[in-house]
Design an enzyme around this catalytic site. Structure first.
Site, PDB file in Angstrom:
ATOM      1  N   PHE A  38     -11.948  -7.006  13.883  1.00 17.58           N
ATOM      2  CA  PHE A  38     -10.834  -7.435  13.037  1.00 17.58           C
ATOM      3  C   PHE A  38     -10.504  -6.359  12.001  1.00 17.58           C
ATOM      4  CE2 PHE A  38      -9.343  -9.715   9.152  1.00 17.58           C
ATOM      5  CZ  PHE A  38      -8.115 -10.152   9.658  1.00 17.58           C
ATOM      6  N   GLN A  39      -9.250  -5.942  11.968  1.00 18.24           N
ATOM      7  CA  GLN A  39      -8.731  -4.930  11.056  1.00 18.24           C
ATOM      8  C   GLN A  39      -9.471  -3.596  11.175  1.00 18.24           C
ATOM      9  OE1 GLN A  39      -8.444  -6.668   7.079  1.00 18.24           O
ATOM     10  NE2 GLN A  39      -6.405  -7.454   7.563  1.00 18.24           N
TER      11      GLN A  39
ATOM     12  N   GLU B   3       0.819  -1.215   0.000  1.00 16.99           N
ATOM     13  CA  GLU B   3       0.000   0.000   0.000  1.00 16.99           C
ATOM     14  C   GLU B   3       0.856   1.269   0.000  1.00 16.99           C
ATOM     15  OE1 GLU B   3      -2.593  -3.220   1.871  1.00 16.99           O
ATOM     16  OE2 GLU B   3      -0.509  -2.540   2.092  1.00 16.99           O
TER      17      GLU B   3
ATOM     18  N   MET C  20      24.537   9.051   3.233  1.00 15.39           N
ATOM     19  CA  MET C  20      24.438  10.371   3.855  1.00 15.39           C
ATOM     20  C   MET C  20      24.686  10.289   5.355  1.00 15.39           C
ATOM     21  SD  MET C  20      24.150  13.562   3.205  1.00 15.39           S
ATOM     22  CE  MET C  20      23.202  14.017   1.747  1.00 15.39           C
TER      23      MET C  20
ATOM     24  N   LYS D 154     -17.981  -0.272   5.633  1.00  7.28           N
ATOM     25  CA  LYS D 154     -18.346  -1.250   4.609  1.00  7.28           C
ATOM     26  C   LYS D 154     -19.847  -1.291   4.355  1.00  7.28           C
ATOM     27  CE  LYS D 154     -17.621  -5.963   3.023  1.00  7.28           C
ATOM     28  NZ  LYS D 154     -16.946  -7.260   3.219  1.00  7.28           N
TER      29      LYS D 154
END
Length: 596
Positions: free
Chosen positions: A146-147, A84, A499, A196
């Site tokens: 969940f999630q 993602e 760096m 949802k």
């Protein structure tokens, strides 16, 4: 208060135009009679209404209804990334390369949180982006389902607007508002989270034509313009300092006209590269920590500094209390919050840079500062950028410049290679250097390159990465091969975190704590395993042919270029020091000799 407005983030400070622009978008005219749609259908219809034909994302359980609807709409091209974060960076790169609003999607929980670094990157660099996520159903919110995560809350500090939609009747208007806010005023990312159950519910969707977003000009006054004109007319040693806001506003022609009209040298920020041609005789290079000596000394000596769409980052100003102390400073910026935030200025104009410069240029008569320009020219000759012989980082950039005739879109990750890309590739057009300036995101470049190539298929797109950065998001090579996106990944491989090692060498007694990457990783094999052509370069004479072969192939490719681990970026200003304390390798060698 509607449920859509609960937990929402107000537009970022200084984004007055975005706030005022939003109702115009919401109130735009209805095109035709509405029809019953599911929330998922309304999302896709809203994207189509905004002219979106490309989305980057990764599906999951809560966002499945939207992905199911995308299946029925092949006119919206979806790029499935490997992660993602890659989707967020790709949407960002697409937006920077095209000037349009980038769109990315993710599911709830870790899918949504994986977007956060990309959203923050876009926020710091003022990139218009809309991130669409879905959450668990309304009945499951607040129950550690969940999630489940409050992504609207998580994203609140790094977006112009962050909202969760729990009522289908406001879904389309919320999306319209999101696109308006993302693009208006000072652009930036917006996050819309949708439960949802809303994507499955139905309602009467009414299509509306988005109203055109106009440049922000409400606070531009004749008094302010005339004051700036008088300061320019009084100046004997003017200097123009160009930032990313000049690119966002499309002000390149106006910047060039101003510089030649008043005969003033021009320097830029990392984000402002290409707003003024790097090949122009008045151009002196980047300003700040790794800016040229000419720009740093010139700004220190000037009597008027005209700042166009730049926010006075600490990497530019060094010690802000000692920045341009000999000059009166004029700041032109669309965001009022940037005025006097880091550096106190003599005069300011709040508004779209392009619109301000149009009006300023019309008021200015041609001026000549021959003595000042001669002094600047003398400094340019005395302090040119230079590097050692052999296969070095700057040499790699110079060969890329030759092979592309300076016409490519260059994306970068963050570190030494980023600074070399800024110093040694001469950008003549806006939107041709895409890099993470504000957040300094390692792993940004490859995703951004994908987005840029999808938005500008006519351009050669090359990502310049360090080996440390490449490790962050190398999985996106699989995205290149899956979708046959002909991006060239050039890994400037010094087998260290370059760096950080440079700082450890100069300021930490050469204590190389956790910066050595000498291991068994073979990037050429990694590339080939992920379906991308891999080329290794270990000799100077191999670099030019390798980059030309990659370009001519028309396919995704990786070039792994091995350079010395102790190569450094010069010039350099120590952190917190005045910019006139800039030093290079020769200065450092002299200092070491004096110690001996």
């Amino acid at each position: 208060m509607t449920e859509a407005n609960q937990n929402q983030q107000q537009p970022r400070p200084g984004a007055t135009a975005a706030v005022k622009g939003a109702p115009r978008g919401l109130g735009s005219r209805t095109e035709k009679q509405g029809r019953t749609m599911t929330g998922a259908q309304a999302v896709v219809a809203s994207l189509e209404a905004e002219g979106v034909d490309l989305v980057f994302g990764y599906p999951g359980g809560t966002i499945l209804n939207i992905y199911d609807e995308l299946y029925r709409h092949p006119e919206i091209h979806h790029i499935l990334t490997s992660h993602e974060q890659g989707a967020a960076h790709a949407a960002d790169g697409y937006a920077r390369a095209t000037g349009k609003t980038g769109v990315c999607m993710a599911t709830s929980g870790p899918g949504a949180t994986n977007l956060v670094t990309g959203i923050a990157t876009a926020y710091m660099d003022s990139t218009p982006m809309v991130a669409i996520t879905c959450n668990v159903g309304k009945a499951l919110l607040g129950k550690d389902s969940f999630q489940e995560i409050d992504i609207a809350g998580v994203a609140m500090p790094i977006t112009k607007y962050s909202v969760i939609v729990k009522d289908i009747t406001v879904l389309a208007d919320t999306l319209r508002r999101a696109f308006t806010i993302a693009k208006s005023g000072r652009p930036g990312p917006v996050l819309v989270d949708i439960t949802k159950d809303v994507t499955a519910a139905t309602y009467e969707y009414e299509p509306k034509t988005p109203e055109k977003i106009e440049p922000f000009t409400e606070r531009i006054t004749e008094e302010g313009l005339n004051h700036v004109v008088s300061l320019i007319q009084e100046s004997k040693r003017p200097y123009i300092f160009v930032g990313g806001g000049s690119i966002i506003s499309g002000a390149s022609e106006e910047v060039r006209e101003l510089a030649h009209r008043i005969q003033a040298p021009v320097c830029d920020t990392l984000m402002g590269k290409g707003a003024f041609p790097g090949t122009d005789e008045l151009y002196t290079g980047m300003l700040g920590m790794h800016g040229t000596k000419t720009s740093n000394y010139g700004v220190t000596k000037c009597d008027l500094l005209i700042v166009l769409g730049a926010r006075f980052s600490d990497r530019v100003t060094g010690n802000a209390a000692k920045f341009a102390n000999n000059a009166k400073i004029v700041q032109i910026d669309v965001d009022a919050a940037e005025i006097n935030k880091n550096v106190v200025v003599e005069s300011s104009i709040i508004g779209d840079v392009k619109e301000v410069l149009k009006r300023l240029n019309a008021k200015l008569v041609p001026m000549h500062h021959d003595e000042w320009i001669a002094k600047i020219r003398e400094m340019k000759e005395k302090y040119p950028l230079k590097h050692e012989e052999g296969l070095t980082g700057p040499y790699v950039i110079e060969e890329i410049y030759k092979a592309t005739d300076g016409q490519a879109i260059i994306t970068t990750d963050v570190g030494q290679h980023q600074m070399w890309a800024a110093q040694y590739y001469r950008y003549t057009k806006p939107r041709t250097l895409l890099t993470s300036g504000g957040l300094g995101t390692m792993g940004f470049g490859l995703g951004a390159a994908m987005g840029a190539k999808m938005g500008r298929p006519d351009k050669v797109v090359i990502n310049i990465a360090g080996d440390g950065c490449f490790r962050m998001n190398m999985n996106e090579l699989a995205t290149l091969s899956r979708h046959n996106i002909p991006v060239i990944e050039v890994v400037v491989n010094n087998h260290v975190l370059g760096m950080v090692r440079q700082w450890q060498t100069l300021f930490y007694g050469k204590r190389y704590s956790n910066t050595v990457l000498q291991d068994q990783a073979d990037f050429v094999k990694v590339a080939e395993a992920l379906g991308v052509k891999g080329i290794r370069v270990t000799k100077k004479e191999e670099m030019g042919p390798a980059i030309r072969a990659a370009i001519e192939s028309g396919k995704p490719a990786l070039i792994d270029v091995w350079i010395d681990c102790d190569e450094k970026v010069f010039p350099m200003v120590p952190a917190g020091a005045p910019i006139e304390d800039v030093f290079d390798a020769e200065d450092l060698a002299k200092k070491e000799q004096e110690k001996d």
